[in-house]
Design a protein around this motif. Structure first.
Motif, PDB file in Angstrom:
ATOM      1  N   ARG A 166       0.761  -1.081  -0.158  1.00  0.00           N
ATOM      2  CA  ARG A 166       0.128  -0.044   0.116  1.00  0.00           C
ATOM      3  C   ARG A 166       0.995   1.419  -0.034  1.00  0.00           C
ATOM      4  N   GLN A 170       0.755   4.380  -3.058  1.00  0.00           N
ATOM      5  CA  GLN A 170       0.232   5.519  -2.796  1.00  0.00           C
ATOM      6  C   GLN A 170       1.408   6.571  -2.528  1.00  0.00           C
ATOM      7  N   LYS A 212      -6.437   5.577  -6.936  1.00  0.00           N
ATOM      8  CA  LYS A 212      -5.931   4.467  -5.738  1.00  0.00           C
ATOM      9  C   LYS A 212      -4.604   4.862  -5.422  1.00  0.00           C
ATOM     10  N   GLU A 247      -5.097  -7.147  -4.048  1.00  0.00           N
ATOM     11  CA  GLU A 247      -4.558  -6.210  -3.775  1.00  0.00           C
ATOM     12  C   GLU A 247      -5.341  -5.366  -2.438  1.00  0.00           C
ATOM     13  N   ILE A 249      -5.534  -2.001  -1.921  1.00  0.00           N
ATOM     14  CA  ILE A 249      -6.522  -0.973  -2.209  1.00  0.00           C
ATOM     15  C   ILE A 249      -7.791  -1.420  -2.930  1.00  0.00           C
TER      16      ILE A 249
END
Length: 460
Positions: A166, A170, A212, A247, A249
């Protein structure tokens, strides 16, 4: 012949009558509940003309434009639109004045405008001059309120290596694009000011590109700032969150600040249409792996998936047309039709002049597909508007390639993905009368230019 404004039927694919949809729920849904269209890489002047001549009369409720901000000048590729240099509304698709005129023309035709908003990153270039003349260098992008410097980008300066991580997804770079520090109050305000500038031009909503790759809390803060203003109070948002199994997200994380696109819907639709298993679509809307219907932006394809083969595209011919009919007839999600241009090279941009401006779209000639004008899309938009507020009724299938279903007592659709003709008498919930199949033609002046279908007193 019974007038077709009271009900609609499609025997081969679909039928339609044009009425306005009911008001949308306050918490979800685009600025107009009627179906929308993405005119990918269309110029602002072309969209303005299309709203007046085609989209408004056909019943489209909104149009999504390509990103309007200044972008890097790299070449003729389509993806340069997704490499911001500044938040000035000047691009190869037109000027600020042309964008404002387009919004005004579309709203005058009853069509709202949604902008594709690139807020996760700036360009992936090391320096140069943007389309509107803005000079920039690595991690330095001038702007009216100070712009961005190195401190405004995330500390991770490498590309994403694992989508299972993650933090990387991000905070690191997406294919070399310089990732903005959206946790910073300064960066959040810069982005909010850009979105509010577009709202000041009449834009009613946004597709958030690469959502995302931005923490959901950051987008909630940015969009909260936008919605805290009188002009941005009712702004609509749909997030591009490409969910994939395993995944961390997922699209549902972003429902706190807007709806999300449902990529799983488009992928599944491709598989069932291409395998001639339309019958399996009956209970699609109840599947637990899909977002709730009133929070899902659905499509058959978008500009990315038509290039990577993840979904159907115009290149799939009849399968693609059938999938669009199903999407517009079946009661799930907020549908959007995709309309771009033909390509053989993944990176190829829309037709351009020698100086790089994209040329105005010309339907019926050149490379623009104008898929939104096809009977299977434009007339099915009318069908969806006519049956708004009704539920699924009288489902029939042959266990494989043939299906048919009604929408209350207002419309009926039949699809055949098989290689043989499908001939039968269908049980419907329609009142007795003569109906126009709008995939083969359209209702005009009380008559039907296509196939006419008769329904008897028993609804057959």
């Amino acid at each position: 012949m019974r007038r077709v404004t009271a009900a609609a039927l499609a025997l081969v694919l679909a039928a339609a009558a044009l009425v306005l949809a009911a008001a949308r729920p306050a918490a979800a849904g685009p600025p107009d509940d009627r179906p929308g269209v993405t005119l990918f890489q269309w110029t602002w002047t072309s969209i303005a003309r299309e709203c007046t001549d085609v989209l408004g009369p056909a019943g489209y409720g909104w149009v999504q434009t390509s990103p309007p901000q200044e972008h890097a000048v790299v070449g003729g590729q389509w993806w340069t639109s997704y490499q911001p240099v500044s938040y000035r509304i000047e691009s190869k698709l037109g000027t600020r004045a042309e964008y404002a005129a387009m919004v005004s023309a579309c709203r005058g035709a009853g069509v709202e405008v949604i902008a594709d908003a690139v807020v996760n990153h700036m360009s992936g270039q090391t320096g140069g001059t943007g389309w509107a003349g803005t000079p920039f260098s690595t991690e330095r992008y001038p702007g009216p309120a100070g712009g961005y410097g190195p401190q405004d980008f995330n500390d991770c300066r490498t590309n994403i290596a694992s989508y299972q991580d993650r933090y990387q997804v991000q905070h690191c770079r997406l294919v070399g694009l310089q990732d903005l520090r959206t946790g910073s109050e300064y960066v959040r305000q810069e982005i909010a000011d850009y979105l509010l500038d577009l709202v000041s031009l009449g834009v009613r909503g946004f597709r958030v590109d690469a959502a995302k790759h931005v923490p959901a809390a950051d987008l909630e803060a940015i969009l909260g700032t936008v919605r805290a203003t009188p002009q941005g109070r009712d702004v609509y948002v749909v997030h591009e969150v490409i969910g994939a199994g395993g995944e961390p997200i997922q699209p549902s994380e972003y429902l706190g600040s807007g709806d999300s696109h449902e990529f799983s819907y488009a992928r599944h639709l491709k598989g069932q249409v291409q395998s001639n298993q339309l019958a399996s679509l009956r209970d699609l809307r109840t599947q637990p792996w899909l977002l709730p219907s009133d929070r899902a932006g659905v499509f058959v394809d978008n500009h990315d998936t038509e290039r990577n083969g993840e979904t159907l595209s115009y290149k799939n011919g009849t399968d693609y047309r059938l999938a669009n009919v199903f999407m517009l007839a079946y009661p799930y999600g907020w549908p959007s039709v995709h309309s771009g241009y033909a390509f053989s090279d993944h990176d190829a941009g829309a037709p351009q002049s020698g100086s790089g401006e994209v040329l105005d779209a010309a339907c019926g000639q050149g490379t623009f597909t104008c898929a939104h004008r096809w009977n299977e899309t434009a007339h099915m938009v009318g069908f969806r508007n006519a049956v708004a507020g009704t539920d699924l009724t009288q489902w029939w299938d042959d266990g494989g390639s043939g299906i048919a279903f009604g929408r209350g007592d207002r419309g009926y659709v039949a699809l055949n993905a098989g290689s043989s003709a499908l001939t039968r008498t269908f049980a419907t919930s329609l009142p007795a009368g003569a109906y126009c199949d709008v995939v083969s033609g359209q209702a005009s002046g009380g008559a039907c230019t296509g196939t006419t279908v008769t329904v008897d007193g028993s609804g057959r």
